[in-house]
Motif scaffolding. Structure first.
Motif, short mmCIF file in Angstrom:
data_model
loop_
_atom_site.label_atom_id
_atom_site.label_comp_id
_atom_site.label_asym_id
_atom_site.label_seq_id
_atom_site.Cartn_x
_atom_site.Cartn_y
_atom_site.Cartn_z
N SER A 12 5.91 12.65 0.49
CA SER A 12 6.30 12.97 1.86
C SER A 12 7.50 12.13 2.21
CB SER A 12 5.16 12.61 2.80
OG SER A 12 5.07 11.20 2.91
N SER A 13 8.03 12.39 3.38
CA SER A 13 9.12 11.59 3.89
C SER A 13 8.62 10.19 4.20
CB SER A 13 9.64 12.26 5.16
OG SER A 13 10.27 11.34 6.00
N ALA A 14 9.54 9.21 4.23
CA ALA A 14 9.16 7.85 4.62
C ALA A 14 9.14 7.71 6.15
CB ALA A 14 10.13 6.85 4.02
N MET A 15 9.54 8.78 6.85
CA MET A 15 9.63 8.72 8.31
C MET A 15 8.44 9.43 8.96
SD MET A 15 12.48 7.06 8.84
CE MET A 15 12.90 7.35 10.55
N ILE A 16 8.00 8.94 10.10
CA ILE A 16 6.84 9.54 10.78
C ILE A 16 7.07 11.02 11.08
CG2 ILE A 16 5.49 9.51 12.93
CD1 ILE A 16 5.66 6.48 12.92
N SER A 34 1.10 12.34 5.94
CA SER A 34 1.12 12.33 4.46
C SER A 34 1.33 10.95 3.88
CB SER A 34 2.18 13.27 3.90
OG SER A 34 2.50 14.27 4.79
N GLY A 35 1.30 9.90 4.71
CA GLY A 35 1.25 8.55 4.16
C GLY A 35 2.57 7.80 4.06
N LEU A 36 3.67 8.38 4.56
CA LEU A 36 4.96 7.67 4.63
C LEU A 36 5.38 7.07 3.29
CD1 LEU A 36 4.42 5.53 7.88
CD2 LEU A 36 5.74 7.64 7.70
N ASP A 37 5.02 7.74 2.19
CA ASP A 37 5.26 7.09 0.90
C ASP A 37 6.63 7.39 0.30
OD1 ASP A 37 5.00 9.65 0.01
OD2 ASP A 37 3.17 9.32 -1.14
N GLY A 38 7.37 8.27 0.94
CA GLY A 38 8.71 8.56 0.46
C GLY A 38 8.75 9.35 -0.84
N ASP A 48 0.82 -1.22 0.00
CA ASP A 48 0.00 0.00 0.00
C ASP A 48 0.85 1.27 0.00
OD1 ASP A 48 -2.78 -1.37 0.59
OD2 ASP A 48 -1.27 -2.29 1.88
N GLY A 49 2.16 1.08 -0.11
CA GLY A 49 3.05 2.23 -0.25
C GLY A 49 3.49 2.89 1.05
#
Ligand code: NDP
Length: 315
Positions: free
Chosen positions: A175-179, A168-172, A103-104
């Protein structure tokens, strides 16, 4: 009647040791939620678990579809759901780049937190309708997410910040992949996911304990330095970590002992208090431990809950 306990990630380490400890009592049937059916079946056999004491059901926490399918398959077993243990986890301390779930979502938070969040939310109804005298939902935590401890202060420290990355969904990509919206760091992502696990347990307790009577608990079973969790670490670390934990920090526990501890949280009649983060002292006696400020912040717990609901399609 026998109790039925669902354990995720029961194909190795803590999950397997707990499944074995429970099955051996003869009072539990274990549903092993595992992503690799063959591995799980070999592991259960090698551990000497009696045929008929367990059922393996496919579960890949890196896919929300798989989580929903797992819930449907569990319901088809027509067994009661008396205890659910969210145990599976990935740890990618040496990853240079993030990897992503179906789910990304960044993998560590996606599997350890979001997959389990959906699973636990879905299975709450089943737990609620069970007639078992002590129904429990357990989410395995860790000391490493707890910055009020020595181990939790080894950098990079857990820190969810203002949750902008999660929002923003942690999709890298967008948005960033980090919380917290920062640069990707695999070790930190794992610790952040464990903070989410501990916050989620407490939020479950606040929202649902009174209404459902379900006991919500988390725990730090001790440092099980030999499990597959450290499989992605550099070889020298894997060589030195177990003796370091055994002789220097003295936090080391065997998989068998850790499995007994988690099995206590599942079934011990004295561990029915809800909202507790359990730990064990050097004499292997359980006690109610304190969580760090961030891991016990009710405002943050509420925000993590609401953002997670959106990401997994519950809101
Ligand atoms: P292991 O790596 O041995 O076990 C992790 C389990 O999670 C494995 O069964 C693995 O499956 C499973 N898993 C990983 N990804 C997925 C996925 N996408 N879907 C389904 N299952 C998955 O580690 P541990 O036994 O050490 O870890 C268990 C728990 O204990 C974790 O929550 C960890 O955070 C916690 N913990 C561990 C400590 C330690 O010192 N080891 C200390 C404190 C907490 P597979 O076998 O297919 O790889």
């Amino acid at each position: 009647r026998k109790g039925t306990a669902i354990i995720t990630g029961a194909s190795s380490g803590l999950g397997l040791a707990t499944a074995k400890a429970l099955a051996e009592t003869g009072r539990w049937h274990v549903v092993m939620g595992c992503r690799d059916f063959l591995k799980a079946s070999r592991a259960a056999k090698a551990a000497g678990m009696e045929k008929g004491s367990y059922t393996i059901v496919h579960l890949d926490l890196a896919s929300l579809d798989s989580v929903r399918q797992f819930v449907a398959n569990v319901r088809r077993l027509e067994m009661p759901v008396d205890v659910v243990v969210c145990n599976a986890a990935v740890y990618q301390p040496t990853a240079k780049q993030p990897s992503f779930t179906a789910d990304g979502f960044e993998m560590s938070v996606g599997v350890n937190h979001l997959g389990h969040f959906l699973l636990a939310r879905e299975l709450l109804a089943d737990l609620t309708s069970s007639d078992y005298p002590s129904k429990r939902l357990i989410i395995v935590g860790s000391i490493t997410g707890n910055t009020n401890t020595l181990a939790g202060n080894v950098p990079p420290k857990a820190n969810l910040g203002d949750l902008r990355g999660l929002a923003s969904g942690l999709d890298g990509v967008s948005s960033s992949a980090m919380i917290d919206g920062g640069e990707f760091d695999g070790a930190k992502a794992y610790k952040d996911s464990k903070v989410c696990n501990m916050l989620t347990m407490q939020e479950f307790h606040r929202r649902y304990h009174g209404e459902t009577g379900v006991t919500f608990a988390s725990l730090y079973p001790g440092c099980i330095a030999t499990t597959g969790l450290f499989r992605e670490h550099v070889p020298l670390f894997r060589l030195l970590f177990p003796p370091f934990q055994k002789y220097i920090t003295k936090g080391y526990v065997s998989e068998e002992e850790a499995g007994k501890r988690l099995a206590q949280v599942v079934s011990d009649p004295s561990l029915t208090k809800s909202g507790v983060y359990w730990s064990w002292n050097n004499n292997s006696a359980s006690f109610e431990n304190q969580l760090s400020e961030e891991a016990s912040d009710p405002e943050k717990a509420k925000k993590v809950w609401e953002l997670s609901e959106k990401l997994v399609g519950l809101a």
